[in-house]
Design a protein around this motif. Structure first.
Motif, PDB file in Angstrom:
ATOM      1  N   VAL A 158      32.308 -21.722  -3.138  1.00  0.00           N
ATOM      2  CA  VAL A 158      31.031 -21.032  -2.965  1.00  0.00           C
ATOM      3  C   VAL A 158      31.037 -19.700  -3.710  1.00  0.00           C
ATOM      4  O   VAL A 158      30.049 -19.330  -4.358  1.00  0.00           O
ATOM      5  CB  VAL A 158      30.732 -20.831  -1.460  1.00  0.00           C
ATOM      6  CG1 VAL A 158      29.640 -19.785  -1.246  1.00  0.00           C
ATOM      7  CG2 VAL A 158      30.325 -22.155  -0.837  1.00  0.00           C
ATOM      8  N   GLY A 175      26.139 -23.279   0.478  1.00  0.00           N
ATOM      9  CA  GLY A 175      26.240 -21.828   0.342  1.00  0.00           C
ATOM     10  C   GLY A 175      25.066 -21.185   1.043  1.00  0.00           C
ATOM     11  O   GLY A 175      23.913 -21.353   0.614  1.00  0.00           O
ATOM     12  N   ASN A 214      36.580 -24.218   0.626  1.00  0.00           N
ATOM     13  CA  ASN A 214      35.115 -24.189   0.652  1.00  0.00           C
ATOM     14  C   ASN A 214      34.585 -22.833   0.192  1.00  0.00           C
ATOM     15  O   ASN A 214      33.662 -22.757  -0.629  1.00  0.00           O
ATOM     16  CB  ASN A 214      34.612 -24.479   2.067  1.00  0.00           C
ATOM     17  CG  ASN A 214      34.910 -25.892   2.519  1.00  0.00           C
ATOM     18  OD1 ASN A 214      35.273 -26.757   1.734  1.00  0.00           O
ATOM     19  ND2 ASN A 214      34.759 -26.133   3.814  1.00  0.00           N
ATOM     20  N   ALA A 219      30.318 -20.176   3.141  1.00  0.00           N
ATOM     21  CA  ALA A 219      30.459 -21.618   2.987  1.00  0.00           C
ATOM     22  C   ALA A 219      30.272 -22.311   4.327  1.00  0.00           C
ATOM     23  O   ALA A 219      30.850 -21.899   5.340  1.00  0.00           O
ATOM     24  CB  ALA A 219      31.829 -21.952   2.413  1.00  0.00           C
TER      25      ALA A 219
END
Length: 338
Positions: free
Chosen positions: A305, A181, A301, A192
């Motif tokens: 995050v 992150g 992803n 991400a």
């Protein structure tokens, strides 16, 4: 099964202090809720962490660990943080073995090869620790082969992250994933950034790698029920364990027929050598999410995050794994209706 570890990062590199040592899935500091085990928050050398695992059934095949402190057996060696995600399959033996040995091998090798130039850590040290763990586990399999032949089918993906001297080392063998992150100051958003790639036969580049390594085997990857599999059996191309696909001496009775390939082989079909990334950490790097494929099948992803960035700190891994488990159950229900 979903296993996840979240590491928040601070940019102040400092030595470890008393009380910062290790945590593992299932230790006494965690909490249990049905098949969910989680540890809300803890301290490591470079920040904070949380970890969680949701079992798919009553047999726990996954293991994970976080070690914070000395990364070498050398007296004045470096301090840092080590995190490992070990996604087991075919039984818990390989993941358990990695959990008990890999970090120790790394410290011993690092102690023998310590130099101040590499901040006390290197990709070569990590690679050697993976291969030492593989060699010793295969020796362990050989000892138990006649009394417990199914251990030859036990294997584990292995994802490791190390923070040491302002550098981040990522080593991956299998289809677990680590996502960073990173704060984008211009947009005031946390984005991400995927730091590892999956060694899964459904990825075209992985199939190409397998074919190049085994040019005389047209069946090294097979499309079976819409899924690409190595030898028609397993999806991953790298692991620790899976002795039946590493050494031909285990590709025979008394191993069950479903694990045996029809032809002999003279070199390992799967690799244990990890893919390693080394990068410098920056103040914009906020946190790292290490998780097995069970999480990434249900969260992108950026979704993961976003959850970490918006959840209370003491609920992060618990929230991520609970959501992925809930979506998995919903998917099963939809499939059942169809």
């Amino acid at each position: 099964m979903v296993t996840a570890v979240l590491m928040r990062i601070v940019s102040c590199w400092r030595p470890s202090v008393e009380g910062e040592n290790s945590s593992r899935v299932g230790d006494a500091n965690g909490r249990v809720d049905g098949l969910l085990w989680y540890k809300d928050s803890g301290k490591h050398v470079n920040g904070e962490f949380s970890m969680a695992v949701i079992q798919a059934n009553n047999l726990l095949e996954d293991h994970s660990q976080l070690e914070s402190g000395p990364l070498s057996s050398f007296e004045s060696g470096p301090h840092g943080t080590f995190v490992g995600i070990y996604d087991g399959h075919g039984g818990p033996e390989a993941a358990k073995f990695i959990n008990e040995h890999l970090f120790g091998y790394m410290k011993t090798i690092n102690g023998a090869e310590f130099t101040t130039e590499n901040h006390g850590m290197s990709a070569d040290v990590i690679n050697k620790a993976f291969l030492a763990t593989e060699e010793d586990f295969l020796t362990h399999v050989k000892k138990l082969w006649l009394s417990k032949p199914l251990i030859a089918s036990a294997g584990s993906c292995c994802l490791v992250g190390i923070i040491c001297g302002g550098l981040l080392y990522i080593a991956n063998a299998g289809d677990s994933r680590v996502v960073l992150g990173r704060l984008e100051k211009d947009f005031k958003e946390v984005k991400a950034v995927q730091l590892s790639s999956e060694h899964n036969a459904n990825v075209e580049s992985v199939r190409e790698e397998l074919r190049s390594l085994h040019p005389n085997d047209p069946q090294v990857v097979v499309l079976k029920h819409q899924v690409w599999r190595v030898k028609g059996i397993i999806q991953i191309s790298r692991s620790i364990g899976d002795a039946y696909l590493k050494k031909a001496e285990f590709n025979k009775e008394p191993l069950l027929p479903k694990f045996r390939v029809p032809e002999s082989f003279d070199k390992p079909i799967l690799q244990a050598e990890p893919e390693i990334l080394v990068r410098k950490l920056h103040p914009e790097d906020q946190f790292l999410i290490f998780a097995s494929d069970g999480l990434w099948e249900h969260l992108s992803n950026q979704e993961a995050v976003n959850m970490v960035n918006t959840c209370p700190r003491n609920e992060t891994c618990q929230s991520c794994t609970s959501r992925s488990s809930k979506e998995e159950r919903n998917e099963i229900l939809r499939l059942g209706k169809d």
